[in-house]
Structure formats: C-alpha cells, structure tokens
Design an enzyme around this catalytic site. Structure first.
Site, mmCIF file in Angstrom:
data_model
loop_
_atom_site.group_PDB
_atom_site.id
_atom_site.type_symbol
_atom_site.label_atom_id
_atom_site.label_comp_id
_atom_site.label_asym_id
_atom_site.label_seq_id
_atom_site.Cartn_x
_atom_site.Cartn_y
_atom_site.Cartn_z
ATOM 1 N N SER A 76 10.100 8.842 -1.221
ATOM 2 C CA SER A 76 9.082 9.459 -2.079
ATOM 3 C C SER A 76 7.672 9.365 -1.488
ATOM 4 C CB SER A 76 9.088 8.823 -3.466
ATOM 5 O OG SER A 76 8.871 7.431 -3.378
ATOM 6 N N ASP A 95 0.907 2.254 -8.336
ATOM 7 C CA ASP A 95 1.871 1.735 -9.303
ATOM 8 C C ASP A 95 2.625 0.534 -8.717
ATOM 9 O OD1 ASP A 95 3.443 2.881 -7.401
ATOM 10 O OD2 ASP A 95 4.387 4.361 -8.709
ATOM 11 N N HIS A 138 3.693 3.129 -4.752
ATOM 12 C CA HIS A 138 3.173 4.377 -4.182
ATOM 13 C C HIS A 138 1.681 4.245 -3.872
ATOM 14 C CE1 HIS A 138 6.899 5.732 -6.213
ATOM 15 N NE2 HIS A 138 7.030 6.399 -5.076
#
Lengths: 242, 242
Positions: free
Chosen positions: A12, A192, A195
């Site tokens: 991600s 977070d 990320h």
C-alpha cells in the site's frame, strides 16, 4: 524506442504513492520529461502473495522490433510492512515468517535480475511502526486493542531486507533506521503509525532520487524527451525538431 | 497483456500535472490498480511543434505477441494555451494562427484515430487567461509590460478546439467556459493567470474522470489488477491467486 521506465513495486505504501504529495507522484513529476514512472503497488500484499503473481504483474513484452524486451532502467521493491504483521494479532493473515520473507525477497530480486540484466533494482525496507497510532487507527476489527504490528518486528524485517540487498550487491534504502533518526519520527513521518505523511513521502522521494543518482540515473544522465523550450530558437523554432 | 494505458498529451499544463495536487497525479492515483497514466507533456509547445514530433512521441510499439500494438484506452489532447499567445507580444514565437491551430488539432486527432481505432480521444480546450496576473508573473522578459496572452484570444482557440471535437465526434472539455462559471475563477483556478492552482487541477481531474466515465471507462468498468485485499479470504489467502 519509447521513454525509459522506472517501476515502483510494493504494497500500500507504493499503491497510494500517487496521492497528494506522494513519493511516486513526486518521482513522476521529477522525471516528467525523461522517464515513465510505472505504479505496481498492491495494498495489503506481502512477499508470499507478490511472489505468486510476479509473472502476471510483469508479463513479458516485446520492444518495437517485435524482438527483445526493453528492460526498465530501475525498479523499487518495497515489501515487508505486511509480512511483519504479528502472527497472533488481528492482521495475522498477512504475516509471513521472517525466514520466508528473506527467501521471498531473494527470489523476487533474482526474478528481476535474471529477466533484466541492466535494471537497477533498489530494495526499500519497511518503515518503522508507531504502535500507539496503530491501536488508534485500526484497519479493521481489533477487539483486543493491541497493535497488530510492532516497531521491533518491523526492524527485524528491515534487517533481513538489508541482508538480502547486501548479499545480492544491490542498493537499498534503510527506511526503518533513517526515519528514526528524526526525534519526532512518529508524528513527522507516519499518518497512522504505518503509512506516510507528506514529510514521510518527501523523505522516501529524496532517498530514491539519491539512490538512483548513485546508480547513474538522474536528470543529467537520462536524455530529455525532445528539446526543452529554453533550447528552442525563438527566431527559428522548427530547427529544433529537424 | 499489461495494464491499459491512459496518455496525457499536451503542453506545460500537462507536463506539470504530476506536481503536488496535479490532475495527472490524481488520475494516476484514481486508477492506481486499473490503468497506467502516461505523461507526455511538453512545456511551451504549441500544436505546430507537437505535430512535427508526433511519431517520435508515440513510436509504434508491439504487443506481447510481437505483433499488433496495444492501443491505449484513452488519450487527452490539451493544447492551445501557447498557440493563443499573441503574435505581437513577448511570447510571439509560440503563436500559431487560429486556422492553423484548428487544422493542427484536426491532424493530431486524425493521427491517433487512424492509429488506434478503439482509443477514446478527449480534447481539452485551453483554460481562460487572467491578463493582470500574466503581467505580474512574466515567463521571461516582458519590457512592454503587456500581457502576452489574452482571455479573448484563448476563447477563440477554445472555440476552435470544440469545433474540431464536434466535427470529429469526439468528447471535449470546455475548460475555458467551465472555469469562468465560477465568479472567482482567476484566483480560484489560476496560479499565474495561465497555470492551474490546486483547485484548478482538481477541476480538470474531475472533468476528465467524468468524460472517461461517459466513454465507458471507470473503476467499475476497468478490471482491477489482481484481487483487492478485501476480496482475499483471510483463512486461505493463496486461493485468491490460483
């Protein structure tokens, strides 16, 4: 011959790298007239899954002559954040044991090195983890309220990543260590706990640019695609296109 | 077969579209798992120069079978801001007469339509011009202190662009009109009277997404590249990759 390509392959942190201020978009902007930055990010993926689909993600293509394939000039491999999920917490299904992670990274590097002899392959370690933030920003159900990733575990995977890079004689970015050299790294670099913030993205962008330059790839070394407007003679513009 | 591609072809408003908040980066982010957004922006270029180098910018490439070329699914053509530079002001060397601009856009569209039968070609008009801002932010020497572009002239080129789109039965984005529907368009959408602010970029991004959707191209219609993590069975992840 088309433009040279730079592939970004990862999870991600790669997939969302074209979001506002993202490191992928910054690379594409930096190389806007010299190279195509190609996004191959797969949120949630670990090295086990990535390895299963390598040849689907990177199908063999042929160059303009219908013959040999054109190798990308560079490729980043940025996995480990999901592999390092703890095996007994809420993201256990993404966990890959450390030894297997190491072997998977080795196989992934080998896949590219065999396929593309000239491509500069750069390994990026997982970032550090802010465990408190991971509890505050759970990705799904986390009834136990315990972090599904720890900074210590991420560090082990980062070390394994570096070990493979060293063994394979390829460049690496030790993001785990680099970020923690800044006192406020949790707040500055992580949105977070995992990320990247805009600053975190900027750091990755700068590190990638630096590594590429070390490997001989920069705005100075890659030819510009068509004359820059400042190199076009205002009195005879078309001369530049002969 | 690789991922489908969307080409962005144009001048500086395209070239810098991967800067922070740029419309190109937003497209790449939007299609992060479905399509590659390929940047072909050339700052300062007009349609006359672009036409001279079309086949160098878009060299014929062959697909994985060494045979037919894979057509991109979409392509934006976004020229006119430089063509519309006034012929008697400081950017005169970029000026292209209105009739020639129209003919050049026609030839450019025809080049792509002949080459790629299935590609959705979208024309984008030049944006409106804030003439006061153009005097405040000159690109080079502007000893006369007069704007090198006017909104009226840009509007003529926008109309010509739309005329070609209509004639060729292809979709277009009338950016010149669309932006001016917002009272504070000069401040909201333009950073230097010509290039786009973050809001201007957002508007272009949304208009392109809308046009692509009208043409049947959206996240719902383009298959995702490999399973989304939410479609992977936590109890048997590898099943998703068989």
């Amino acid at each position: 011959m088309g433009r040279p390509q730079i592939y970004l392959f990862g999870d991600s942190i790669t997939e969302i790298s074209f979001d506002v201020g993202g490191w992928g978009a910054s690379l594409a902007n930096h190389f806007s007239r010299t190279a195509d930055v190609v996004l191959r990010g797969y949120s949630g993926y670990n090295t086990r899954w990535a390895l299963k689909v390598l040849d689907r993600i990177f199908p063999v293509s042929r160059g303009g002559d219908g013959g040999t394939e054109t190798a990308p000039i560079a490729l980043t491999i940025f996995f480990g954040a999901n592999d390092a999920s703890l095996p007994n917490r809420c993201s256990a299904f993404q966990h890959v044991p450390l030894d297997e992670y190491k072997e998977n990274i080795r196989s992934t590097v080998s896949f590219f090195k065999k396929r593309w002899l000239t491509t500069k392959v750069i390994l990026i370690t997982p970032p550090p983890i802010d465990e408190d933030a991971r509890v505050r920003y759970p990705f799904g159900n986390n009834p136990e309220g315990l972090p599904e990733r720890t900074n210590e575990a991420a560090g082990e995977y980062a070390k394994a990543c570096i070990a493979v890079a060293t063994e394979c004689h390829i460049p690496f970015i030790d993001l785990w260590t680099k970020m923690q050299q800044t006192p406020d790294w949790k707040k500055d670099y992580l949105s977070d706990g995992l990320h990247l913030t805009k600053e975190g993205n900027q750091l990755v962008f700068e590190e990638v640019i630096k590594k590429l330059r070390d490997e001989g790839l920069s705005l100075e070394s890659i030819p510009i695609d068509l004359p820059h407007v400042s190199d076009i003679d205002p009195n005879d513009p078309l001369k530049a296109f002969l």
